[in-house]
Structure formats: structure tokens, C-alpha cells
Design an enzyme around this catalytic site. Structure first.
Site, PDB file in Angstrom:
ATOM      1  N   HIS A  15       8.304  42.438  11.263  1.00 45.27           N
ATOM      2  CA  HIS A  15       8.150  41.002  11.063  1.00 45.27           C
ATOM      3  C   HIS A  15       8.202  40.271  12.406  1.00 45.27           C
ATOM      4  O   HIS A  15       8.497  40.844  13.450  1.00 45.27           O
ATOM      5  CB  HIS A  15       9.203  40.441  10.086  1.00 45.27           C
ATOM      6  CG  HIS A  15      10.572  40.280  10.658  1.00 45.27           C
ATOM      7  ND1 HIS A  15      11.573  39.580  10.009  1.00 45.27           N
ATOM      8  CD2 HIS A  15      11.133  40.710  11.809  1.00 45.27           C
ATOM      9  CE1 HIS A  15      12.662  39.585  10.738  1.00 45.27           C
ATOM     10  NE2 HIS A  15      12.436  40.264  11.824  1.00 45.27           N
ATOM     11  N   CYS A  34      13.735  38.086  17.544  1.00 42.20           N
ATOM     12  CA  CYS A  34      12.898  38.150  16.335  1.00 42.20           C
ATOM     13  C   CYS A  34      11.649  37.286  16.466  1.00 42.20           C
ATOM     14  O   CYS A  34      10.792  37.298  15.585  1.00 42.20           O
ATOM     15  CB  CYS A  34      13.701  37.783  15.085  1.00 42.20           C
ATOM     16  SG  CYS A  34      14.648  39.181  14.427  1.00 42.20           S
ATOM     17  N   HIS A  40       8.304  43.430  15.421  1.00 46.68           N
ATOM     18  CA  HIS A  40       9.293  44.510  15.592  1.00 46.68           C
ATOM     19  C   HIS A  40       9.759  44.900  14.202  1.00 46.68           C
ATOM     20  O   HIS A  40       9.565  44.157  13.237  1.00 46.68           O
ATOM     21  CB  HIS A  40      10.482  44.022  16.434  1.00 46.68           C
ATOM     22  CG  HIS A  40      11.186  42.873  15.790  1.00 46.68           C
ATOM     23  ND1 HIS A  40      10.766  41.583  15.933  1.00 46.68           N
ATOM     24  CD2 HIS A  40      12.233  42.839  14.939  1.00 46.68           C
ATOM     25  CE1 HIS A  40      11.525  40.787  15.216  1.00 46.68           C
ATOM     26  NE2 HIS A  40      12.424  41.514  14.582  1.00 46.68           N
ATOM     27  N   HIS A  42      12.521  46.523  11.189  1.00 43.51           N
ATOM     28  CA  HIS A  42      13.895  46.642  10.713  1.00 43.51           C
ATOM     29  C   HIS A  42      13.934  47.711   9.622  1.00 43.51           C
ATOM     30  O   HIS A  42      12.963  47.897   8.892  1.00 43.51           O
ATOM     31  CB  HIS A  42      14.409  45.331  10.113  1.00 43.51           C
ATOM     32  CG  HIS A  42      14.632  44.255  11.127  1.00 43.51           C
ATOM     33  ND1 HIS A  42      15.728  44.232  11.960  1.00 43.51           N
ATOM     34  CD2 HIS A  42      13.908  43.160  11.447  1.00 43.51           C
ATOM     35  CE1 HIS A  42      15.671  43.154  12.740  1.00 43.51           C
ATOM     36  NE2 HIS A  42      14.563  42.488  12.454  1.00 43.51           N
ATOM     37  N   ASP A  80       7.238  48.456   2.001  1.00 44.86           N
ATOM     38  CA  ASP A  80       7.577  49.560   2.899  1.00 44.86           C
ATOM     39  C   ASP A  80       6.423  49.855   3.861  1.00 44.86           C
ATOM     40  O   ASP A  80       5.263  49.960   3.456  1.00 44.86           O
ATOM     41  CB  ASP A  80       7.908  50.816   2.097  1.00 44.86           C
ATOM     42  CG  ASP A  80       8.455  51.933   2.975  1.00 44.86           C
ATOM     43  OD1 ASP A  80       9.215  51.623   3.922  1.00 44.86           O
ATOM     44  OD2 ASP A  80       8.126  53.104   2.718  1.00 44.86           O
ATOM     45  N   HIS A  81       6.778  49.969   5.160  1.00 43.05           N
ATOM     46  CA  HIS A  81       5.812  50.248   6.231  1.00 43.05           C
ATOM     47  C   HIS A  81       4.729  49.181   6.345  1.00 43.05           C
ATOM     48  O   HIS A  81       3.603  49.473   6.779  1.00 43.05           O
ATOM     49  CB  HIS A  81       5.197  51.653   6.074  1.00 43.05           C
ATOM     50  CG  HIS A  81       6.143  52.741   6.498  1.00 43.05           C
ATOM     51  ND1 HIS A  81       7.284  53.033   5.794  1.00 43.05           N
ATOM     52  CD2 HIS A  81       6.123  53.580   7.562  1.00 43.05           C
ATOM     53  CE1 HIS A  81       7.913  54.028   6.396  1.00 43.05           C
ATOM     54  NE2 HIS A  81       7.242  54.370   7.487  1.00 43.05           N
ATOM     55  N   GLU A 125      19.653  43.562   6.912  1.00 41.99           N
ATOM     56  CA  GLU A 125      18.608  43.651   7.931  1.00 41.99           C
ATOM     57  C   GLU A 125      19.050  44.611   9.039  1.00 41.99           C
ATOM     58  O   GLU A 125      18.231  45.310   9.642  1.00 41.99           O
ATOM     59  CB  GLU A 125      18.301  42.275   8.515  1.00 41.99           C
ATOM     60  CG  GLU A 125      17.050  42.255   9.365  1.00 41.99           C
ATOM     61  CD  GLU A 125      16.610  40.846   9.696  1.00 41.99           C
ATOM     62  OE1 GLU A 125      15.638  40.367   9.090  1.00 41.99           O
ATOM     63  OE2 GLU A 125      17.258  40.211  10.552  1.00 41.99           O
TER      64      GLU A 125
HETATM   65 NI    NI Z   1      13.840  40.737  13.267  1.00 39.17          NI
END
Ligand code: NI
Length: 135
Positions: A15, A34, A40, A42, A80-81, A125
Site C-alpha cells: 500500500h 507509509c 511497500h 505489510h 492477498d499479494h 499491520e
Molecule cells: Ni505501510
């Protein structure tokens, strides 16, 4: 005899937190790492808590296999992914903070759960940062 059952699930996603109505400087100041432009990832850990009366016939609040399948089909496959900003309808115009992701997950699951069951979502997170919805 209201009782809660909890299912843990997991997904990895990328995100970027950004408010397009702000300047680059303000976005960097508020969202820090972020806000980095190239996204990047999580490792999100999800806890879905379903509470209700124990059904006297089954001895269950909700069938955990059914709940596991619901979370897989509705949440894991969806997120996911994925790059949450670019690859999902839910976050095309909604900042994918942990808070907003938890609310979206709650809304998706709520629509599939029998009305008499209470639903609560906890989303990690990072191992140390997590959010809960409803509060
Ligand atoms: Ni982040």
C-alpha cells in the site's frame, strides 16, 4: 451463554498512504514511510471474532470451517499479494490505513454473516500495531 469464536487469517499486501488533496510535504509529514511513492508491503494478521448464542443442536456459535472458507473467499483472495491502492476497488479512492482496511473487512464479512451474530475485526499491520473495529 453468549460465546465468541475467533478465526485467525493472514494476507500480504502493498500500500501507499496518501491524501491527494494535501501537498507532498504534508503527506510525508503525516504518513512518514507509509507515504513513500513506490509502495511497500505489510504482513497483515487478521482476527475475526464472531459472538452469539451457542446453538443447542450443534454446540457451536458458528461453524469454524464455514468461517474459515468465508474469510478465504471474501478477504484473502481479494487482498492477498495485491497492491491495495492499484489492484482493489475498495481502496481505489480510500486511503488504505489499517483503520480503513479493518472497516472494509468488517463490512464485507458482515454482509455474509447471520444477523444474530456479532462481528468484530482486529487487524495487525505489524506485530506491535493493530486496530479494532468496531472500537
Ligand atoms: Ni505501510
Amino acid at each position: 451463554m453468549k460465546t465468541a469464536v475467533i478465526r485467525r487469517a493472514h494476507f500480504n499486501a502493498a500500500h501507499r498512504l496518501n491524501n491527494p488533496s494535501w501537498t507532498e510535504e504534508k503527506n510525508r509529514a503525516v504518513f512518514g514511510l507509509c507515504n513513500l511513492p513506490n509502495y511497500h508491503g505489510h504482513n497483515y494478521e487478521l482476527e475475526v471474532r464472531v459472538a452469539g448464542e451457542i446453538d443447542p443442536e450443534t454446540g457451536m456459535v458458528v461453524d469454524l470451517g464455514w468461517l474459515a472458507d468465508l474469510i478465504r473467499d471474501q478477504i484473502e483472495i481479494r487482498f492477498d499479494h495485491k497492491n491495495l491502492n492499484l489492484d482493489t476497488e475498495e481502496f481505489r479512492n480510500l486511503n488504505p490505513t489499517a483503520e480503513n482496511i479493518a472497516v472494509v473487512i468488517w463490512q464485507i464479512l458482515r454482509a455474509h454473516l447471520p444477523a444474530q451474530l456479532d462481528l468484530h475485526v482486529r487487524l495487525f499491520e505489524t506485530p506491535r500495531n493493530f486496530v479494532e473495529y468496531p472500537a
